[in-house]
Design a protein around this motif. Sequence first.
Motif, PDB file in Angstrom:
ATOM      1  N   SER A   1      -1.474   4.527 -11.861  1.00  0.00           N
ATOM      2  CA  SER A   1      -0.631   5.695 -11.552  1.00  0.00           C
ATOM      3  C   SER A   1      -0.943   6.249 -10.172  1.00  0.00           C
ATOM      4  CB  SER A   1      -0.838   6.790 -12.603  1.00  0.00           C
ATOM      5  OG  SER A   1      -0.359   6.370 -13.845  1.00  0.00           O
ATOM      6  N   SER A   2      -2.210   6.352  -9.863  1.00  0.00           N
ATOM      7  CA  SER A   2      -2.620   6.850  -8.543  1.00  0.00           C
ATOM      8  C   SER A   2      -2.113   5.923  -7.431  1.00  0.00           C
ATOM      9  CB  SER A   2      -4.142   6.948  -8.495  1.00  0.00           C
ATOM     10  OG  SER A   2      -4.583   7.254  -7.198  1.00  0.00           O
TER      11      SER A   2
ATOM     12  N   GLU B   1       1.661   6.363  -6.876  1.00  0.00           N
ATOM     13  CA  GLU B   1       1.970   7.564  -6.085  1.00  0.00           C
ATOM     14  C   GLU B   1       1.714   7.321  -4.603  1.00  0.00           C
ATOM     15  OE1 GLU B   1       0.043  11.100  -7.609  1.00  0.00           O
ATOM     16  OE2 GLU B   1       0.618  10.574  -9.662  1.00  0.00           O
ATOM     17  N   GLN B   2       0.604   6.705  -4.290  1.00  0.00           N
ATOM     18  CA  GLN B   2       0.259   6.411  -2.897  1.00  0.00           C
ATOM     19  C   GLN B   2       1.273   5.449  -2.276  1.00  0.00           C
ATOM     20  OE1 GLN B   2      -3.860   5.183  -2.550  1.00  0.00           O
ATOM     21  NE2 GLN B   2      -4.509   6.796  -3.952  1.00  0.00           N
TER      22      GLN B   2
END
Length: 182
Positions: free
Chosen positions: A168-169, A172-173
């Motif tokens: 998920s991180s 987003e990036q």
Amino acid sequence: MAEIKSSIELAMERTKGLTFTEEERRKFEEERERRVAQALILQYLKGEMVLRELERKRREATPTARKALDMVLVESLEMDAEALPKVQEAIESWLGKTNRHLVQKMKDLTVQWGQAVQKRKKRIKAQLREELERRGIRGSAVEPNVEASQAWEKALRELQEEFSDKVSSLREQLLGALAQVD
């Protein structure tokens, strides 16, 4: 003689005076662009479209359509998916040389996933072999089918949960970086 009207004609007559608000029109267009993006990404992932063609369509797209393409592609980033190499290839191509650290982060996460999967597979295979031996089934030709076992399904779910925050991180990036790339 009375004219018989189709359902569509009746619906058109009843809605003749209705109009969409600007917000409704915008949402409708975004949803349409998302469906088109999903279709394009699916064609690419199935091998029905080459990366160059997908890139061309992205370059020619409106900013909202480009955002939809980026979002659908990044959402396709699943560690256990067969399409992972194609997703990575497209993301790497779209990001270009300016975001090498994100591309490397994506590759590192993929390697970590692969190592974790192999480690779990090896452990489950040993457990299955022990279970077969307890039942009197042994020998060099005995090869447990790890992927068909319930233990493997459970382990895979656990791994997906374990990696979900990292994925998920990264998503987003990637979306933030892709928004900067045109």
